[in-house]
Design a protein around this motif. Structure first.
Motif, PDB file in Angstrom:
ATOM      1  N   PHE A 128    -110.054  -6.583 -39.421  1.00 22.89           N
ATOM      2  CA  PHE A 128    -108.652  -6.478 -39.020  1.00 22.89           C
ATOM      3  C   PHE A 128    -107.891  -7.746 -39.409  1.00 22.89           C
ATOM      4  O   PHE A 128    -106.826  -7.677 -40.040  1.00 22.89           O
ATOM      5  CB  PHE A 128    -108.559  -6.244 -37.516  1.00 22.89           C
ATOM      6  N   TYR A 129    -108.419  -8.912 -39.048  1.00 26.10           N
ATOM      7  CA  TYR A 129    -107.748 -10.167 -39.411  1.00 26.10           C
ATOM      8  C   TYR A 129    -107.858 -10.441 -40.905  1.00 26.10           C
ATOM      9  O   TYR A 129    -107.015 -11.148 -41.460  1.00 26.10           O
ATOM     10  CB  TYR A 129    -108.331 -11.316 -38.586  1.00 26.10           C
ATOM     11  N   TRP A 130    -108.871  -9.882 -41.555  1.00 28.78           N
ATOM     12  CA  TRP A 130    -108.958 -10.007 -43.011  1.00 28.78           C
ATOM     13  C   TRP A 130    -107.787  -9.291 -43.675  1.00 28.78           C
ATOM     14  O   TRP A 130    -107.146  -9.831 -44.582  1.00 28.78           O
ATOM     15  CB  TRP A 130    -110.288  -9.421 -43.483  1.00 28.78           C
ATOM     16  N   LEU A 131    -107.468  -8.078 -43.232  1.00 25.98           N
ATOM     17  CA  LEU A 131    -106.330  -7.338 -43.782  1.00 25.98           C
ATOM     18  C   LEU A 131    -105.011  -8.037 -43.476  1.00 25.98           C
ATOM     19  O   LEU A 131    -104.117  -8.110 -44.324  1.00 25.98           O
ATOM     20  CB  LEU A 131    -106.310  -5.918 -43.218  1.00 25.98           C
ATOM     21  N   VAL A 132    -104.873  -8.551 -42.242  1.00 30.00           N
ATOM     22  CA  VAL A 132    -103.639  -9.253 -41.874  1.00 30.00           C
ATOM     23  C   VAL A 132    -103.437 -10.477 -42.753  1.00 30.00           C
ATOM     24  O   VAL A 132    -102.325 -10.749 -43.238  1.00 30.00           O
ATOM     25  CB  VAL A 132    -103.678  -9.636 -40.386  1.00 30.00           C
ATOM     26  N   ASN A 133    -104.491 -11.231 -42.996  1.00 31.57           N
ATOM     27  CA  ASN A 133    -104.363 -12.441 -43.813  1.00 31.57           C
ATOM     28  C   ASN A 133    -104.185 -12.114 -45.292  1.00 31.57           C
ATOM     29  O   ASN A 133    -103.522 -12.866 -46.013  1.00 31.57           O
ATOM     30  CB  ASN A 133    -105.583 -13.342 -43.602  1.00 31.57           C
ATOM     31  N   GLU A 151     -95.083  -4.917 -40.155  1.00 35.76           N
ATOM     32  CA  GLU A 151     -94.548  -5.878 -39.184  1.00 35.76           C
ATOM     33  C   GLU A 151     -95.008  -7.295 -39.508  1.00 35.76           C
ATOM     34  O   GLU A 151     -94.208  -8.252 -39.452  1.00 35.76           O
ATOM     35  CB  GLU A 151     -94.992  -5.466 -37.777  1.00 35.76           C
ATOM     36  N   ARG A 152     -96.280  -7.464 -39.861  1.00 37.07           N
ATOM     37  CA  ARG A 152     -96.766  -8.795 -40.225  1.00 37.07           C
ATOM     38  C   ARG A 152     -96.105  -9.269 -41.515  1.00 37.07           C
ATOM     39  O   ARG A 152     -95.852 -10.467 -41.684  1.00 37.07           O
ATOM     40  CB  ARG A 152     -98.289  -8.768 -40.390  1.00 37.07           C
ATOM     41  N   PHE A 153     -95.851  -8.362 -42.440  1.00 38.81           N
ATOM     42  CA  PHE A 153     -95.151  -8.707 -43.667  1.00 38.81           C
ATOM     43  C   PHE A 153     -93.768  -9.282 -43.346  1.00 38.81           C
ATOM     44  O   PHE A 153     -93.331 -10.285 -43.905  1.00 38.81           O
ATOM     45  CB  PHE A 153     -95.021  -7.468 -44.553  1.00 38.81           C
ATOM     46  N   THR A 154     -93.073  -8.633 -42.420  1.00 36.83           N
ATOM     47  CA  THR A 154     -91.771  -9.122 -41.983  1.00 36.83           C
ATOM     48  C   THR A 154     -91.892 -10.483 -41.317  1.00 36.83           C
ATOM     49  O   THR A 154     -91.114 -11.399 -41.586  1.00 36.83           O
ATOM     50  CB  THR A 154     -91.143  -8.125 -41.011  1.00 36.83           C
TER      51      THR A 154
END
Length: 582
Positions: free
Chosen positions: A199-204, A56-59
């Motif tokens: 968690f935010y490390w993976l998202v970024n 979803e974040r990729f999108t």
């Protein structure tokens, strides 16, 4: 006992023993019927939730990364209009999980709403390629051109696609992968800050991949088909949800809601106004007016939970302006990069690739912060200042970034202009290398590494367990408000200065004054937060026990009321006592 009875008892015992062996799973194997054991099921659920989150974040980042370039070059928008559209889309994507979460709890079932949101997400990511596809280049034969969309039709489809995609994003974030799905209820401060950091490390890390790959494809290789990549990513997320929807759909507790919180605040305000006008107050805080024993409509548990949440409102409020500054990465900073020299060793860098510079500090700082947190900052129960220090330093870093962006804009305009081709369009840009903008990106990256996990920790830790989801929703509400405030600032700056503070041609305007304005506001915001930060010091207070204490107190209060009511009935009932004559 006869031999027949003895044999019957032995047969029954043997059959019961065999039935127990059949029902008892062997160690190390799955349960009967192909079902996974409980640890394996939890692991599979966590992995699937994380995969859906990353897809979803990729999108999301794929849509955002080059939206300004697409709006200005393809749709013919002015710079300020493209920036407003970008910030409104991000703000809507932050607010939609709150709306969808409320709908799932109050009006529509969770499974049904997930299907609706998946359809909206699929529809939005399908319509975006329709807007960007070069219909004017496709011929049915040598004489006829395939039906092309007009500019007005393209804009209408584009807005509708962004709206449906943002609503679909909200459904996936709110129902499939909320923070509550990661089972954080029993985690202490160390575990929570570690979870939010990684968690935010993976998202970024995911967003860094998007900004490098998708932005290059959209800008250089296949600019008109670039939006197909977010479509494919959204399709992957929906397939993942469909495959394991039974294990992934998180079912939260239904004992609290946003409507209850807003209802407590509204009831307290109404009762407080009436009591202030006609009676003298006799309560500790104004929210106590919402309690049933003070003339309100809500129980003591609901009011005490709302009071603990209200203590976080100053923290949420100070996040609005900070989020406005962060939104300069895909808006103001993006325009600066787009109007700078992107050539590097004969290679044209994607504009959105500069965003990776703001992500690198977070990828580097998270392991360092993990070592610091585990070694000294959380070593004793009296030490609870580290999240506050992180937030103050991060907000100061954001203010410093705005200040440097203003000086860099002045420096950029001193360079002569050159021609540069972006998405097959020739633009006049400054000859200043885009890497001169790196310090302002780095400072905002440092701010995100310090502020966002710390605010999530405080929002999750400093409230009772039953309203932690609501607390995260309120944080999302104020972050979304920061995006819309950024759009309001851009519109006001452009209209109030006749386009001088947010110009279409940067070399003809004073964009640096807009950055200096944000820097001054951010400094005041940082000082204001510092004055109220003392109330968020104690991370080790057990709010769950306080909540249980309130629950016991409320039960005792109800018990005392029932006893008093029973005594009153006994004393005043005409059936139990004779009528007293004057």
């Amino acid at each position: 006992m006869s031999d027949a009875d003895r044999r019957e008892v032995q047969e029954k015992g043997f059959l019961n023993h065999m039935a127990d062996r059949e029902q008892r799973p062997s160690p190390g194997r799955s349960n009967s019927g192909g079902k996974l054991s409980q640890p394996e099921k939890k692991l599979q659920e966590a992995v699937c939730v994380l995969l859906v989150e990353l897809c979803e974040r990729f999108t999301f980042f794929g849509i955002v990364c080059n939206m300004i370039l697409f709006c200005t070059v393809k749709l013919g928008y002015r710079n300020y209009q493209a920036a407003i559209v970008n910030m409104c889309f991000v703000g809507t994507s932050m607010l939609s999980p709150v709306l969808v979460g409320w709908l799932a709890k109050c009006l529509v079932g969770r499974i049904k709403l997930v299907c609706i949101c998946m359809f909206l997400h699929f529809l939005g990511t399908t319509l975006l390629p329709l807007v960007s596809f070069p219909f004017e280049d496709v011929y049915i034969d040598r004489q006829h051109i395939l039906n092309a969309l007009t500019k007005r039709e393209q804009k209408m489809v584009f807005y509708f696609a962004l709206l449906t995609a943002s609503l679909g994003i909200g459904g996936i974030r709110a129902i499939v992968c909320p923070l509550s799905a990661y089972n954080l209820e029993d985690c202490g401060p160390k575990e929570l800050i570690s979870f939010f950091n990684w968690f935010y490390w993976l998202v970024n890390l995911n967003s860094a991949v998007v900004f490098v790959s998708i932005s290059y494809i959209q800008q250089s290789v296949a600019r008109n088909l670039g939006f197909l990549i977010p479509f494919v990513s959204g399709l992957m997320a929906m397939i993942t949800i469909h495959m394991v929807r039974g294990e992934m759909i998180y079912k939260p507790k239904t004992d609290s809601s946003l409507l209850t919180t807003f209802g407590v605040i509204t009831s307290a305000l109404k009762t407080h106004c009436v009591r202030y006008r006609y009676f003298s107050g006799g309560v500790a805080t104004w929210l106590d007016h919402a309690k049933e024993n003070h003339g309100g409509q809500y129980s003591e548990i609901q009011v005490e939970s709302t009071k603990s949440l209200a203590r976080l409102f100053p923290l949420f409020t100070f996040q609005i302006l900070y989020r406005t500054c962060i939104m300069q990465i895909p808006s103001g900073y993006y325009l600066q990069t787009m109007n700078s020299n992107l050539h590097f060793s004969g290679f044209v860098l994607p504009v959105a690739a500069m965003n990776v510079i703001s992500i690198v500090p977070l990828l580097i700082l998270v392991p360092i912060l993990e070592c610091i947190n585990s070694s000294c900052l959380f070593s004793s129960k009296d030490t609870g200042y580290s999240p506050i220090i992180y937030i103050v330093v991060g907000q100061f870093s954001a203010a410093l970034s705005m200040m440097i962006a203003g000086f860099t804009e002045i420096h950029r305009k001193h360079f002569p202009q050159v021609e540069q081709t972006l998405s097959e369009e020739v633009l006049l840009v400054s000859s200043m290398p885009c890497f001169h903008l790196a310090p302002q990106y780095i400072l905002l990256g440092v701010a995100e590494a310090l502020v966002t996990p710390s605010c999530a920790l405080l929002s999750f830790r400093l409230v009772p367990e039953r309203i932690r989801g609501i607390s995260i929703h309120f944080l999302a509400l104020f972050n979304g408000a920061g995006c819309f405030m950024g759009a309001f600032f851009v519109q006001t700056a452009h209209a109030g200065t006749q386009g001088n503070w947010f110009p279409h041609f940067l070399h003809e305007g004073k964009l640096e004054r807009f950055f200096f304005f944000l820097a001054s506001l951010m400094m005041v915001n940082t000082l204001g937060f510092w004055t109220t930060a003392h109330r968020y010091n104690n991370l080790h207070l057990d709010y769950t026990s306080d909540f249980r204490g309130s629950l016991s107190g409320e039960k005792l209060l109800k018990h005392e009321k029932s006893i008093k009511h029973y005594d009153t009935v006994q004393k005043s009932s005409p059936l139990l006592s004779p009528m007293v004559k004057p």
